[in-house]
Design an enzyme around this catalytic site. Structure first.
Site, PDB file in Angstrom:
ATOM      1  N   TYR A 135      -8.649  -6.685 -11.454  1.00  0.00           N
ATOM      2  CA  TYR A 135      -9.300  -5.422 -10.713  1.00  0.00           C
ATOM      3  C   TYR A 135      -9.891  -4.688 -12.096  1.00  0.00           C
ATOM      4  CZ  TYR A 135      -7.292  -5.978  -6.227  1.00  0.00           C
ATOM      5  OH  TYR A 135      -6.922  -6.512  -4.832  1.00  0.00           O
ATOM      6  N   HIS A 164       0.831  -1.141   0.157  1.00  0.00           N
ATOM      7  CA  HIS A 164      -0.039   0.045   0.051  1.00  0.00           C
ATOM      8  C   HIS A 164       0.883   1.291   0.040  1.00  0.00           C
ATOM      9  CE1 HIS A 164      -2.378  -3.482   1.242  1.00  0.00           C
ATOM     10  NE2 HIS A 164      -3.470  -2.744   1.326  1.00  0.00           N
ATOM     11  N   LYS A 207      -7.174 -12.593  -7.313  1.00  0.00           N
ATOM     12  CA  LYS A 207      -7.542 -11.891  -6.182  1.00  0.00           C
ATOM     13  C   LYS A 207      -8.657 -10.798  -6.531  1.00  0.00           C
ATOM     14  CE  LYS A 207      -4.807  -9.301  -2.809  1.00  0.00           C
ATOM     15  NZ  LYS A 207      -5.302  -7.932  -2.670  1.00  0.00           N
ATOM     16  N   ASP A 223      -2.101   5.436   4.405  1.00  0.00           N
ATOM     17  CA  ASP A 223      -2.837   4.186   4.526  1.00  0.00           C
ATOM     18  C   ASP A 223      -2.452   3.758   5.914  1.00  0.00           C
ATOM     19  OD1 ASP A 223      -4.706   3.834   2.570  1.00  0.00           O
ATOM     20  OD2 ASP A 223      -3.919   1.926   1.904  1.00  0.00           O
ATOM     21  N   HIS A 278      -1.355   3.243  -2.425  1.00  0.00           N
ATOM     22  CA  HIS A 278      -2.039   4.240  -2.006  1.00  0.00           C
ATOM     23  C   HIS A 278      -1.358   5.462  -1.154  1.00  0.00           C
ATOM     24  CE1 HIS A 278      -5.484   1.008  -1.207  1.00  0.00           C
ATOM     25  NE2 HIS A 278      -5.473   1.315  -2.561  1.00  0.00           N
ATOM     26  N   ARG A 319     -11.057  -1.963 -14.246  1.00  0.00           N
ATOM     27  CA  ARG A 319     -11.112  -0.454 -13.899  1.00  0.00           C
ATOM     28  C   ARG A 319     -10.616   0.194 -15.284  1.00  0.00           C
ATOM     29  NH1 ARG A 319      -7.776   0.527  -8.566  1.00  0.00           N
ATOM     30  NH2 ARG A 319      -9.053  -1.167  -7.827  1.00  0.00           N
ATOM     31  N   GLY A 325      -9.223  -7.829   0.936  1.00  0.00           N
ATOM     32  CA  GLY A 325      -9.663  -7.052   1.826  1.00  0.00           C
ATOM     33  C   GLY A 325     -10.731  -5.918   1.796  1.00  0.00           C
ATOM     34  N   GLY A 374      -4.887  -6.735   3.737  1.00  0.00           N
ATOM     35  CA  GLY A 374      -3.956  -5.727   4.208  1.00  0.00           C
ATOM     36  C   GLY A 374      -4.710  -4.635   5.293  1.00  0.00           C
ATOM     37  N   ARG A 375      -5.303  -3.651   4.737  1.00  0.00           N
ATOM     38  CA  ARG A 375      -5.678  -2.804   5.790  1.00  0.00           C
ATOM     39  C   ARG A 375      -6.481  -3.357   6.905  1.00  0.00           C
ATOM     40  NH1 ARG A 375      -8.014   0.942   1.343  1.00  0.00           N
ATOM     41  NH2 ARG A 375      -8.114  -1.252   0.271  1.00  0.00           N
ATOM     42  N   LYS A 420     -12.195  -8.207  -6.110  1.00  0.00           N
ATOM     43  CA  LYS A 420     -12.994  -7.597  -5.214  1.00  0.00           C
ATOM     44  C   LYS A 420     -14.466  -8.174  -4.700  1.00  0.00           C
ATOM     45  CE  LYS A 420     -10.346  -3.729  -5.620  1.00  0.00           C
ATOM     46  NZ  LYS A 420      -9.652  -3.200  -4.376  1.00  0.00           N
TER      47      LYS A 420
HETATM   48  P1  FBP Z   1      -6.591  -4.269   1.229  1.00  0.00           P
HETATM   49  O1  FBP Z   1      -6.857  -5.794   1.688  1.00  0.00           O
HETATM   50  O2  FBP Z   1      -6.280  -3.529   2.141  1.00  0.00           O
HETATM   51  O3  FBP Z   1      -7.685  -3.848   0.389  1.00  0.00           O
HETATM   52  O4  FBP Z   1      -5.182  -4.588   0.177  1.00  0.00           O
HETATM   53  C1  FBP Z   1      -5.513  -5.410  -0.985  1.00  0.00           C
HETATM   54  C2  FBP Z   1      -4.951  -4.722  -2.216  1.00  0.00           C
HETATM   55  O5  FBP Z   1      -5.229  -5.493  -3.481  1.00  0.00           O
HETATM   56  C3  FBP Z   1      -3.567  -4.404  -1.969  1.00  0.00           C
HETATM   57  O6  FBP Z   1      -2.594  -5.564  -2.270  1.00  0.00           O
HETATM   58  C4  FBP Z   1      -3.450  -3.096  -3.015  1.00  0.00           C
HETATM   59  O7  FBP Z   1      -2.404  -2.496  -2.399  1.00  0.00           O
HETATM   60  C5  FBP Z   1      -4.565  -2.501  -2.882  1.00  0.00           C
HETATM   61  O8  FBP Z   1      -5.708  -3.552  -2.211  1.00  0.00           O
HETATM   62  C6  FBP Z   1      -5.194  -1.732  -4.028  1.00  0.00           C
HETATM   63  O9  FBP Z   1      -6.559  -1.445  -3.694  1.00  0.00           O
HETATM   64  P2  FBP Z   1      -6.994  -0.394  -4.910  1.00  0.00           P
HETATM   65  O10 FBP Z   1      -6.196  -0.373  -6.236  1.00  0.00           O
HETATM   66  O11 FBP Z   1      -8.666  -1.137  -5.050  1.00  0.00           O
HETATM   67  O12 FBP Z   1      -7.256   0.775  -4.280  1.00  0.00           O
END
Ligand code: FBP
Length: 245
Positions: free
Chosen positions: A138, A17, A169, A25, A21, A140, A195, A222-223, A171
């Site tokens: 993901y 992160h 992995k 974070d 981010h 997007r 997560g 993670g978070r 969402k």
């Molecule tokens: P979290 O459990 O904190 O959501 O982390 C999962 C993850 O895939 C991380 O590996 C990555 O940094 C982050 O989410 C990306 O999140 P996004 O691109 O959706 O903001």
């Protein structure tokens, strides 16, 4: 094909992160890589996810926690069309001690062709070395109106299967009645939940229960762990939910 005993079920602790981010974070503790690596060790997670810089400077081979090195990255400073470029090679990941490699694909982005091409090369090379490959899938970009609609999440699962990923992995889809269909869409690729933003214990555990019951193989979080006041307790409860399925 897989030469190591890397687990494709269970709990992976994500800590990329700082790049994805930014340090906002983190709380006072989790800004420190040593603190988060220590959580991974004490809670005996099945793997942890790092980018190459933290892996090289803070992860010690032989700590007993398998390492997933994520090979592409981006910052959140640019909010245009989604694109994450490869910044680490499979060979470099192996030299850092990786037992598996990861890569984010933003299907639907106008740059998806670059990410799919990079992922394709990584998948072939990593599998030659016997390393499992994990896709952060993901969807997007401007063309993707709702990245958590079940249709889009199931599509993301299928992209990972078609591209040869061992683990995907995803969402959380916003219709829980479609969770099983999402898993079916991934075929033999194991499905992990991403997560997301930190929520309270009860909410998080109920989400984990739902996905595991639907056939998800684990969660990559993670978070919701390292922002918590009781990160090890949280991991313990997640492990119990996964073990009871
Ligand atoms: P979290 O459990 O904190 O959501 O982390 C999962 C993850 O895939 C991380 O590996 C990555 O940094 C982050 O989410 C990306 O999140 P996004 O691109 O959706 O903001």
């Amino acid at each position: 094909m897989r030469k190591n005993d890397f687990k494709t079920n269970g709990i992976y602790l994500a800590y990329d992160h700082g790049m994805e981010h930014g340090p906002t974070d983190f709380n006072g503790n989790s800004v420190s890589p040593a603190y988060v690596i220590d959580i991974a060790k004490k809670a005996e997670v099945d793997a942890m996810v790092l980018l190459k810089g933290v892996a090289r400077n803070h992860y010690k081979k032989g700590i007993g926690i398998p390492l997933i090195v994520k090979l592409n990255q981006k910052t959140s400073l640019y909010d245009g069309e989604a694109f994450s470029s490869q910044t680490c090679s499979v060979k470099e990941a192996i030299s850092l001690g990786a037992s598996a490699v990861g890569y984010t694909v933003y299907a639907g982005s106008k740059y998806e062709h670059i990410m799919l091409r990079e992922f394709g090369g990584i998948e072939e090379e990593a599998h030659k070395y016997g390393l499992p490959v994990i896709m952060w899938s993901y969807p997007r970009g401007e063309s993707v109106k709702d990245d958590q609609s079940p249709e889009v999440v199931a599509y993301a699962a299928r992209v990972a299967l078609e591209m040869g990923a061992d683990v995907v992995k995803l969402k959380y889809p916003n219709d829980e009645s479609k969770l099983k269909w999402v898993v079916e869409s991934a075929g033999s690729t194991k499905v992990f939940l991403s997560g997301g933003k930190a929520v309270d214990d009860k909410t998080f555990e109920s989400i984990v229960e739902k996905v595991i019951k639907a056939g998800f193989s684990g969660i990559a979080v993670g978070r919701n762990v390292w922002q918590s006041n009781d990160p090890i307790g949280r991991i313990k409860r997640i492990k119990e939910i996964i073990a009871s399925s």
